[in-house]
Design a protein around this motif. Structure first.
Motif, PDB file in Angstrom:
ATOM      1  N   UNK A   1       0.831  -1.174  -0.097  1.00  6.01           N
ATOM      2  CA  UNK A   1      -0.097   0.179   0.072  1.00  6.01           C
ATOM      3  C   UNK A   1       0.861   1.272   0.131  1.00  6.01           C
ATOM      4  N   UNK A   2       1.810   1.246   0.980  1.00  8.81           N
ATOM      5  CA  UNK A   2       2.983   2.435   0.989  1.00  8.81           C
ATOM      6  C   UNK A   2       3.606   2.645  -0.408  1.00  8.81           C
ATOM      7  N   UNK A   3       3.966   1.437  -0.944  1.00 12.64           N
ATOM      8  CA  UNK A   3       4.593   1.482  -2.224  1.00 12.64           C
ATOM      9  C   UNK A   3       3.937   1.994  -3.391  1.00 12.64           C
ATOM     10  N   UNK A   4       2.422   1.691  -3.377  1.00 12.54           N
ATOM     11  CA  UNK A   4       1.662   2.135  -4.395  1.00 12.54           C
ATOM     12  C   UNK A   4       1.477   3.930  -4.170  1.00 12.54           C
ATOM     13  N   UNK A   5       1.327   4.073  -3.174  1.00 10.29           N
ATOM     14  CA  UNK A   5       1.452   5.629  -2.842  1.00 10.29           C
ATOM     15  C   UNK A   5       2.676   6.268  -3.306  1.00 10.29           C
ATOM     16  N   UNK A   6       3.755   5.707  -2.845  1.00  9.21           N
ATOM     17  CA  UNK A   6       5.017   6.278  -3.176  1.00  9.21           C
ATOM     18  C   UNK A   6       5.228   6.313  -4.723  1.00  9.21           C
ATOM     19  N   UNK A   7       4.839   5.218  -5.665  1.00  9.45           N
ATOM     20  CA  UNK A   7       4.827   5.418  -7.008  1.00  9.45           C
ATOM     21  C   UNK A   7       3.871   6.394  -7.692  1.00  9.45           C
ATOM     22  N   UNK A   8       2.727   6.492  -7.011  1.00  4.36           N
ATOM     23  CA  UNK A   8       1.727   7.545  -7.551  1.00  4.36           C
ATOM     24  C   UNK A   8       2.281   8.864  -7.285  1.00  4.36           C
ATOM     25  N   UNK A   9       3.026   9.286  -5.956  1.00  2.38           N
ATOM     26  CA  UNK A   9       3.504  10.559  -5.919  1.00  2.38           C
ATOM     27  C   UNK A   9       4.732  10.913  -6.824  1.00  2.38           C
ATOM     28  N   UNK A  10       5.492   9.808  -7.008  1.00  4.92           N
ATOM     29  CA  UNK A  10       6.665  10.018  -7.924  1.00  4.92           C
ATOM     30  C   UNK A  10       6.326  10.259  -9.341  1.00  4.92           C
ATOM     31  N   UNK A  11       5.038   9.343  -9.776  1.00  5.89           N
ATOM     32  CA  UNK A  11       4.555   9.549 -11.135  1.00  5.89           C
ATOM     33  C   UNK A  11       4.107  11.051 -11.509  1.00  5.89           C
ATOM     34  N   UNK A  12       3.419  11.296 -10.131  1.00  6.58           N
ATOM     35  CA  UNK A  12       2.835  12.583 -10.297  1.00  6.58           C
ATOM     36  C   UNK A  12       3.802  13.718 -10.762  1.00  6.58           C
ATOM     37  N   UNK A  13       4.912  13.693  -9.685  1.00  5.77           N
ATOM     38  CA  UNK A  13       6.203  14.599  -9.954  1.00  5.77           C
ATOM     39  C   UNK A  13       6.459  14.502 -11.312  1.00  5.77           C
ATOM     40  N   UNK A  14       6.837  13.474 -11.977  1.00  4.33           N
ATOM     41  CA  UNK A  14       7.399  13.126 -13.361  1.00  4.33           C
ATOM     42  C   UNK A  14       6.523  13.901 -14.199  1.00  4.33           C
ATOM     43  N   UNK A  15       5.174  13.857 -14.236  1.00  3.07           N
ATOM     44  CA  UNK A  15       4.246  14.537 -15.004  1.00  3.07           C
ATOM     45  C   UNK A  15       4.318  15.960 -15.061  1.00  3.07           C
ATOM     46  N   UNK A  16       4.365  16.350 -13.867  1.00  2.00           N
ATOM     47  CA  UNK A  16       4.438  17.766 -13.469  1.00  2.00           C
ATOM     48  C   UNK A  16       5.726  18.379 -14.193  1.00  2.00           C
TER      49      UNK A  16
END
Length: 82
Positions: A22-37
């Protein structure tokens, strides 16, 4: 912190949560959001007004060339500009 230190810290923090899906999914989601930004920030968009001004300037140059007021460019000169 240097880039290398930040990279090491990121992986250290990820290793702490690596066993929690669950925490890894959140981390991936956060990093993905930053990469798109970052991608969005790096993309330069030309506005409609700028495009229309460029087209207008090109058409005026063609018109002047046809009227003989502007000497046509040689293909070599055009390629050199590119």
């Amino acid at each position: 912190m240097t880039t290398m230190e930040l990279n090491a810290e990121l992986f250290r923090q990820l290793s702490i949560i690596a066993e929690d899906e669950s925490l890894m999914r959140k981390a991936v989601k956060a990093v993905t959001r930053l990469a798109k930004q970052k991608e969005t920030e790096e993309t330069e968009y030309i506005g409609k007004e700028e495009i229309l001004k460029g087209i207008d300037a090109g058409l005026k140059e063609v018109k002047l060339t046809r009227e003989g007021k502007l000497a046509p460019k040689l293909a070599r000169d055009f390629l050199n500009e590119l």
